[in-house]
Design a protein around this motif. Structure first.
Motif, PDB file in Angstrom:
ATOM      1  N   ASN A  97       1.733  13.384   2.990  1.00 41.89           N
ATOM      2  CA  ASN A  97       2.987  13.828   2.372  1.00 41.89           C
ATOM      3  C   ASN A  97       4.167  12.941   2.769  1.00 41.89           C
ATOM      4  OD1 ASN A  97       1.589  16.094   1.263  1.00 41.89           O
ATOM      5  ND2 ASN A  97       1.726  17.069   3.255  1.00 41.89           N
ATOM      6  N   ASP A  98       4.002  11.641   2.594  1.00 37.49           N
ATOM      7  CA  ASP A  98       5.022  10.657   2.965  1.00 37.49           C
ATOM      8  C   ASP A  98       6.223  10.743   2.026  1.00 37.49           C
ATOM      9  OD1 ASP A  98       6.509   8.493   3.776  1.00 37.49           O
ATOM     10  OD2 ASP A  98       4.834   7.089   3.758  1.00 37.49           O
ATOM     11  N   LYS A  99       7.359  11.164   2.558  1.00 40.80           N
ATOM     12  CA  LYS A  99       8.565  11.357   1.750  1.00 40.80           C
ATOM     13  C   LYS A  99       9.201  10.044   1.308  1.00 40.80           C
ATOM     14  CE  LYS A  99       9.628  15.674   4.036  1.00 40.80           C
ATOM     15  NZ  LYS A  99      10.558  16.393   4.917  1.00 40.80           N
ATOM     16  N   THR A 100       8.812   8.928   1.925  1.00 44.89           N
ATOM     17  CA  THR A 100       9.407   7.645   1.556  1.00 44.89           C
ATOM     18  C   THR A 100       8.795   7.066   0.282  1.00 44.89           C
ATOM     19  OG1 THR A 100       7.858   6.341   2.897  1.00 44.89           O
ATOM     20  CG2 THR A 100       9.885   7.120   3.980  1.00 44.89           C
ATOM     21  N   LEU A 101       7.697   7.638  -0.195  1.00 49.26           N
ATOM     22  CA  LEU A 101       7.037   7.152  -1.405  1.00 49.26           C
ATOM     23  C   LEU A 101       7.335   8.069  -2.587  1.00 49.26           C
ATOM     24  CD1 LEU A 101       3.578   6.183   0.091  1.00 49.26           C
ATOM     25  CD2 LEU A 101       5.454   4.669  -0.503  1.00 49.26           C
ATOM     26  N   LEU A 102       7.429   7.483  -3.759  1.00 53.03           N
ATOM     27  CA  LEU A 102       7.720   8.228  -4.973  1.00 53.03           C
ATOM     28  C   LEU A 102       6.640   9.267  -5.246  1.00 53.03           C
ATOM     29  CD1 LEU A 102       9.641   8.435  -7.382  1.00 53.03           C
ATOM     30  CD2 LEU A 102       8.173   6.813  -8.569  1.00 53.03           C
ATOM     31  N   GLY A 103       7.023  10.492  -5.460  1.00 52.25           N
ATOM     32  CA  GLY A 103       6.078  11.556  -5.745  1.00 52.25           C
ATOM     33  C   GLY A 103       5.541  12.255  -4.517  1.00 52.25           C
ATOM     34  N   LYS A 104       5.829  11.731  -3.322  1.00 58.48           N
ATOM     35  CA  LYS A 104       5.366  12.310  -2.062  1.00 58.48           C
ATOM     36  C   LYS A 104       3.863  12.592  -2.116  1.00 58.48           C
ATOM     37  CE  LYS A 104       6.409  16.165   0.857  1.00 58.48           C
ATOM     38  NZ  LYS A 104       7.160  17.385   0.949  1.00 58.48           N
ATOM     39  N   PRO A 105       3.031  11.537  -2.163  1.00 64.12           N
ATOM     40  CA  PRO A 105       1.582  11.716  -2.290  1.00 64.12           C
ATOM     41  C   PRO A 105       0.976  12.493  -1.127  1.00 64.12           C
ATOM     42  CG  PRO A 105       2.095   9.450  -1.730  1.00 64.12           C
ATOM     43  CD  PRO A 105       3.389  10.131  -1.999  1.00 64.12           C
ATOM     44  N   ASP A 106      -0.132  13.175  -1.393  1.00 66.59           N
ATOM     45  CA  ASP A 106      -0.817  13.950  -0.365  1.00 66.59           C
ATOM     46  C   ASP A 106      -1.299  13.050   0.761  1.00 66.59           C
ATOM     47  OD1 ASP A 106      -0.624  16.507  -1.661  1.00 66.59           O
ATOM     48  OD2 ASP A 106      -2.084  15.737  -3.099  1.00 66.59           O
ATOM     49  N   ILE A 107      -1.837  11.889   0.400  1.00 66.86           N
ATOM     50  CA  ILE A 107      -2.320  10.920   1.383  1.00 66.86           C
ATOM     51  C   ILE A 107      -1.888   9.534   0.918  1.00 66.86           C
ATOM     52  CG2 ILE A 107      -4.387   9.867   2.404  1.00 66.86           C
ATOM     53  CD1 ILE A 107      -5.812  12.555   1.913  1.00 66.86           C
ATOM     54  N   SER A 108      -1.358   8.731   1.839  1.00 67.67           N
ATOM     55  CA  SER A 108      -0.977   7.370   1.475  1.00 67.67           C
ATOM     56  C   SER A 108      -1.448   6.399   2.559  1.00 67.67           C
ATOM     57  CB  SER A 108       0.533   7.255   1.296  1.00 67.67           C
ATOM     58  OG  SER A 108       1.206   7.573   2.481  1.00 67.67           O
ATOM     59  N   ILE A 109      -1.936   5.252   2.102  1.00 68.45           N
ATOM     60  CA  ILE A 109      -2.372   4.194   3.005  1.00 68.45           C
ATOM     61  C   ILE A 109      -1.573   2.954   2.613  1.00 68.45           C
ATOM     62  CG2 ILE A 109      -4.329   2.920   3.928  1.00 68.45           C
ATOM     63  CD1 ILE A 109      -6.160   5.110   2.737  1.00 68.45           C
ATOM     64  N   LYS A 110      -0.474   2.725   3.305  1.00 67.00           N
ATOM     65  CA  LYS A 110       0.438   1.636   2.940  1.00 67.00           C
ATOM     66  C   LYS A 110      -0.202   0.266   3.099  1.00 67.00           C
ATOM     67  CE  LYS A 110       4.798   4.011   3.619  1.00 67.00           C
ATOM     68  NZ  LYS A 110       6.099   4.003   4.305  1.00 67.00           N
ATOM     69  N   LYS A 111      -1.091   0.115   4.073  1.00 71.32           N
ATOM     70  CA  LYS A 111      -1.754  -1.175   4.314  1.00 71.32           C
ATOM     71  C   LYS A 111      -2.467  -1.664   3.048  1.00 71.32           C
ATOM     72  CE  LYS A 111      -5.257  -3.253   7.310  1.00 71.32           C
ATOM     73  NZ  LYS A 111      -6.160  -3.005   8.447  1.00 71.32           N
ATOM     74  N   TYR A 112      -3.068  -0.746   2.312  1.00 66.64           N
ATOM     75  CA  TYR A 112      -3.810  -1.093   1.097  1.00 66.64           C
ATOM     76  C   TYR A 112      -3.053  -0.731  -0.174  1.00 66.64           C
ATOM     77  CZ  TYR A 112      -7.573  -1.503   4.465  1.00 66.64           C
ATOM     78  OH  TYR A 112      -8.332  -1.859   5.549  1.00 66.64           O
TER      79      TYR A 112
END
Length: 75
Positions: free
Chosen positions: A28-43
């Motif tokens: 639930n990363d608030k810095t990404l659009l849509g606040k995805p359930d899971i985010s892997i910024k590296k990929y």
């Protein structure tokens, strides 16, 4: 719905599987659009997990106890 902070069993299952495989992620990363359930910024991956409730699955979905009239109209 914004105030509800629960996690689904499906979200927990996916999270645990990713962690076991060595993928490190944010939930639930608030810095990404849509606040995805899971985010892997590296990929550059964002995962949105919609459970049976949102799709109206007759087998796994359930009707909320509160405000039933609203949810009946919406489905």
């Amino acid at each position: 719905m914004k105030a509800i902070k629960s996690r689904s069993q499906l979200e927990d299952t996916v999270s645990k599987a990713l962690w076991r495989e060595g993928y490190r992620f944010r939930k639930n990363d608030k810095t990404l659009l849509g606040k995805p359930d899971i985010s892997i910024k590296k990929y550059k991956v964002a995962i949105f997990i919609d459970s049976c409730f949102w799709h109206g699955c007759p087998l796994h979905g359930n009707m909320p106890e509160s405000n039933r009239e609203y949810w009946k109209k919406s489905s």
